[in-house]
Design a protein around this motif. Structure first.
Motif, PDB file in Angstrom:
ATOM      1  N   ALA A   1      17.937  72.485  55.575  1.00  0.00           N
ATOM      2  CA  ALA A   1      17.718  71.575  54.448  1.00  0.00           C
ATOM      3  C   ALA A   1      18.908  71.631  53.497  1.00  0.00           C
ATOM      4  O   ALA A   1      19.366  70.607  52.975  1.00  0.00           O
ATOM      5  N   GLY A   2      19.418  72.833  53.264  1.00  0.00           N
ATOM      6  CA  GLY A   2      20.587  72.985  52.403  1.00  0.00           C
ATOM      7  C   GLY A   2      21.795  72.270  52.987  1.00  0.00           C
ATOM      8  O   GLY A   2      22.528  71.561  52.271  1.00  0.00           O
ATOM      9  N   LEU A   3      22.005  72.409  54.288  1.00  0.00           N
ATOM     10  CA  LEU A   3      23.151  71.748  54.927  1.00  0.00           C
ATOM     11  C   LEU A   3      23.004  70.225  54.842  1.00  0.00           C
ATOM     12  O   LEU A   3      23.990  69.519  54.614  1.00  0.00           O
ATOM     13  N   ASP A   4      21.775  69.731  54.989  1.00  0.00           N
ATOM     14  CA  ASP A   4      21.563  68.281  54.851  1.00  0.00           C
ATOM     15  C   ASP A   4      22.035  67.797  53.482  1.00  0.00           C
ATOM     16  O   ASP A   4      22.697  66.770  53.369  1.00  0.00           O
ATOM     17  N   SER A   5      21.687  68.565  52.441  1.00  0.00           N
ATOM     18  CA  SER A   5      22.072  68.115  51.092  1.00  0.00           C
ATOM     19  C   SER A   5      23.592  68.195  50.920  1.00  0.00           C
ATOM     20  O   SER A   5      24.194  67.306  50.314  1.00  0.00           O
ATOM     21  N   GLN A   6      24.220  69.220  51.473  1.00  0.00           N
ATOM     22  CA  GLN A   6      25.683  69.322  51.390  1.00  0.00           C
ATOM     23  C   GLN A   6      26.347  68.150  52.128  1.00  0.00           C
ATOM     24  O   GLN A   6      27.329  67.573  51.669  1.00  0.00           O
ATOM     25  N   GLN A   7      25.773  67.805  53.285  1.00  0.00           N
ATOM     26  CA  GLN A   7      26.370  66.740  54.101  1.00  0.00           C
ATOM     27  C   GLN A   7      26.248  65.380  53.409  1.00  0.00           C
ATOM     28  O   GLN A   7      27.160  64.553  53.511  1.00  0.00           O
ATOM     29  N   GLN A   8      25.141  65.185  52.686  1.00  0.00           N
ATOM     30  CA  GLN A   8      25.016  63.928  51.918  1.00  0.00           C
ATOM     31  C   GLN A   8      26.092  63.849  50.839  1.00  0.00           C
ATOM     32  O   GLN A   8      26.684  62.805  50.604  1.00  0.00           O
ATOM     33  N   ARG A   9      26.326  65.014  50.180  1.00  0.00           N
ATOM     34  CA  ARG A   9      27.370  65.020  49.144  1.00  0.00           C
ATOM     35  C   ARG A   9      28.734  64.730  49.763  1.00  0.00           C
ATOM     36  O   ARG A   9      29.556  64.014  49.196  1.00  0.00           O
ATOM     37  N   ARG A  10      28.997  65.300  50.935  1.00  0.00           N
ATOM     38  CA  ARG A  10      30.263  65.027  51.639  1.00  0.00           C
ATOM     39  C   ARG A  10      30.423  63.547  51.959  1.00  0.00           C
ATOM     40  O   ARG A  10      31.504  62.977  51.789  1.00  0.00           O
ATOM     41  N   GLN A  11      29.339  62.964  52.455  1.00  0.00           N
ATOM     42  CA  GLN A  11      29.391  61.559  52.853  1.00  0.00           C
ATOM     43  C   GLN A  11      29.679  60.664  51.642  1.00  0.00           C
ATOM     44  O   GLN A  11      30.548  59.792  51.698  1.00  0.00           O
ATOM     45  N   GLN A  12      28.962  60.925  50.539  1.00  0.00           N
ATOM     46  CA  GLN A  12      29.162  60.101  49.339  1.00  0.00           C
ATOM     47  C   GLN A  12      30.572  60.280  48.788  1.00  0.00           C
ATOM     48  O   GLN A  12      31.216  59.329  48.359  1.00  0.00           O
ATOM     49  N   ARG A  13      31.055  61.520  48.788  1.00  0.00           N
ATOM     50  CA  ARG A  13      32.413  61.742  48.290  1.00  0.00           C
ATOM     51  C   ARG A  13      33.423  61.045  49.182  1.00  0.00           C
ATOM     52  O   ARG A  13      34.405  60.463  48.699  1.00  0.00           O
ATOM     53  N   ALA A  14      33.204  61.085  50.511  1.00  0.00           N
ATOM     54  CA  ALA A  14      34.145  60.440  51.434  1.00  0.00           C
ATOM     55  C   ALA A  14      34.228  58.935  51.138  1.00  0.00           C
ATOM     56  O   ALA A  14      35.315  58.355  51.152  1.00  0.00           O
ATOM     57  N   GLU A  15      33.069  58.319  50.851  1.00  0.00           N
ATOM     58  CA  GLU A  15      33.085  56.893  50.526  1.00  0.00           C
ATOM     59  C   GLU A  15      33.896  56.639  49.257  1.00  0.00           C
ATOM     60  O   GLU A  15      34.676  55.681  49.178  1.00  0.00           O
ATOM     61  N   ALA A  16      33.735  57.530  48.274  1.00  0.00           N
ATOM     62  CA  ALA A  16      34.446  57.350  47.002  1.00  0.00           C
ATOM     63  C   ALA A  16      35.956  57.582  47.175  1.00  0.00           C
ATOM     64  O   ALA A  16      36.776  56.857  46.597  1.00  0.00           O
ATOM     65  N   ILE A  17      36.338  58.576  47.981  1.00  0.00           N
ATOM     66  CA  ILE A  17      37.774  58.814  48.218  1.00  0.00           C
ATOM     67  C   ILE A  17      38.366  57.615  48.959  1.00  0.00           C
ATOM     68  O   ILE A  17      39.448  57.120  48.619  1.00  0.00           O
ATOM     69  N   ALA A  18      37.618  57.128  49.963  1.00  0.00           N
ATOM     70  CA  ALA A  18      38.114  55.988  50.748  1.00  0.00           C
ATOM     71  C   ALA A  18      38.344  54.777  49.853  1.00  0.00           C
ATOM     72  O   ALA A  18      39.347  54.073  49.984  1.00  0.00           O
ATOM     73  N   ALA A  19      37.410  54.548  48.909  1.00  0.00           N
ATOM     74  CA  ALA A  19      37.560  53.400  48.000  1.00  0.00           C
ATOM     75  C   ALA A  19      38.841  53.551  47.188  1.00  0.00           C
ATOM     76  O   ALA A  19      39.576  52.573  46.977  1.00  0.00           O
ATOM     77  N   LYS A  20      39.137  54.761  46.748  1.00  0.00           N
ATOM     78  CA  LYS A  20      40.374  54.974  45.973  1.00  0.00           C
ATOM     79  C   LYS A  20      41.613  54.723  46.834  1.00  0.00           C
ATOM     80  O   LYS A  20      42.593  54.142  46.368  1.00  0.00           O
ATOM     81  N   LEU A  21      41.556  55.163  48.085  1.00  0.00           N
ATOM     82  CA  LEU A  21      42.726  54.964  48.965  1.00  0.00           C
ATOM     83  C   LEU A  21      42.892  53.492  49.333  1.00  0.00           C
ATOM     84  O   LEU A  21      44.017  53.005  49.485  1.00  0.00           O
ATOM     85  N   GLU A  22      41.764  52.788  49.456  1.00  0.00           N
ATOM     86  CA  GLU A  22      41.882  51.363  49.769  1.00  0.00           C
ATOM     87  C   GLU A  22      42.563  50.631  48.620  1.00  0.00           C
ATOM     88  O   GLU A  22      43.363  49.725  48.837  1.00  0.00           O
ATOM     89  N   ARG A  23      42.297  51.100  47.388  1.00  0.00           N
ATOM     90  CA  ARG A  23      42.938  50.471  46.226  1.00  0.00           C
ATOM     91  C   ARG A  23      44.447  50.683  46.218  1.00  0.00           C
ATOM     92  O   ARG A  23      45.183  49.892  45.647  1.00  0.00           O
TER      93      ARG A  23
END
Ligand code: AMP
Ligand code: MN
Ligand code: MN
Ligand code: MN
Length: 282
Positions: free
Chosen positions: A94-116
């Motif tokens: 359960a803990g790893l699931d929550s960490q992985q969600q945070r990773r996924q959301q951060r990856a989307e946010a980093i990608a948006a910055k790089l696309e800019r």
């Protein structure tokens, strides 16, 4: 200078996170190097452990199931290695699931910055690189190199991905007590990873080790793949002062890191109790 071979290496990565070798290939590389007690410790995932365990059995080496957890403590990022965990543990999962969600959301946010800044389809590109494994900043660094924007990973962190840089996105990872709790619930032992990599003052390291011990942590990674002899001595003194045992691990990610090899480690000073022998692991 080539470091001596340690038959124990308790920190390494595979393609389940930001390593470049598959779990099977990294176990083969460890066995080929002469390591006989090995831990695969991918970032916030246990996905590589089954394949690694099968390969370790066929190569006749000991594989300790492990994981490297990202933690936020006092607004600082720390890493814990959970050693000898039960990968099927429900609280850990359960803990790893929550960490992985945070990773996924951060990856989307980093990608948006790089696309800019002109990198098209950054999220799809890192997703393809990670190929089902956890997406880390290392993948974004590889993308910046592949796109010809940076000359190497180090430069990608210095210019884009490090704290305060244009593509940096902060994350609130698990708390220290919370993450140690998952490791203990999974029957494992919590090790404070690479204590000198956080750019903390001695006074802050003191606070970190106190809080880590208080939370139920048992060992400090005293010898890392790029530690100098003086750094090993310093970490051994600090571990001993806090009544913590010692661990050693290369933090291997890729054969391209030519300065760092599986099992190429300064030995643990005799003043520190090895976490693996105390636990009867090797
Ligand atoms: P993440 O957990 O996604 O924030 O990614 C952290 C990973 O990035 C670490 O585990 C390292 O493998 C890698 N990393 C961090 N800083 C650097 C750096 N300066 N140069 C190369 N790799 C780095
Ligand atoms: Mn890494
Ligand atoms: Mn780490
Ligand atoms: Mn690591």
């Amino acid at each position: 200078m080539t470091l001596p071979l340690s038959t124990v290496d308790l920190h390494a990565h595979s393609t389940a996170s930001d390593g470049s070798l598959s779990p099977i290939a990294v176990v083969d590389a460890a066995a080929d190097a002469g390591v006989t007690c090995f831990a695969l410790s991918d970032h916030d995932t246990v996905a590589g452990l089954d394949a690694a365990a099968r390969q370790a059995r066929s190569r006749g080496i000991r594989l300790l199931p492990a994981v490297e957890l990202s933690v936020t403590w006092q607004r600082k990022g720390l890493h814990l290695v959970g050693l000898d965990i039960d990968p099927a543990s429900t609280p850990l999962r359960a803990g790893l699931d929550s960490q992985q969600q945070r990773r996924q959301q951060r990856a989307e946010a980093i990608a948006a910055k790089l696309e800019r800044i002109g990198i098209a389809d950054a999220f799809d590109k890192v997703g393809a690189m990670a190929d089902g494994g956890q997406i880390t900043r290392t993948h974004f660094a590889r993308l910046l190199v592949a796109e010809g924007i940076c000359k190497n990973l180090k430069q990608a962190f210095e210019r884009y991905l490090g704290p305060g840089k244009g593509a940096y996105v902060g994350v609130e990872w698990a708390g220290l007590e919370e993450a140690v709790g998952w490791i203990r619930a999974a029957g494992g032992r919590a090790v404070l990873a690479h204590p000198l990599h956080y750019k903390l003052s001695a006074a802050w390291r003191e606070r970190v080790m106190n809080a880590f011990k208080e939370a139920g942590g048992v060992a400090v990674e005293v010898s890392c793949g790029n530690s100098s002899a003086a750094e090993v001595q310093l970490s051994a003194i600090e571990a001993q002062r806090h009544g913590l045992m010692g661990s050693i691990g290369s933090d291997f990610h890729s054969p391209e890191q030519r300065w760092l090899g599986l099992g190429r480690l300064h030995p643990l000073p005799a003043t520190v109790i090895p976490v693996w022998s105390a636990a009867g692991l090797a």
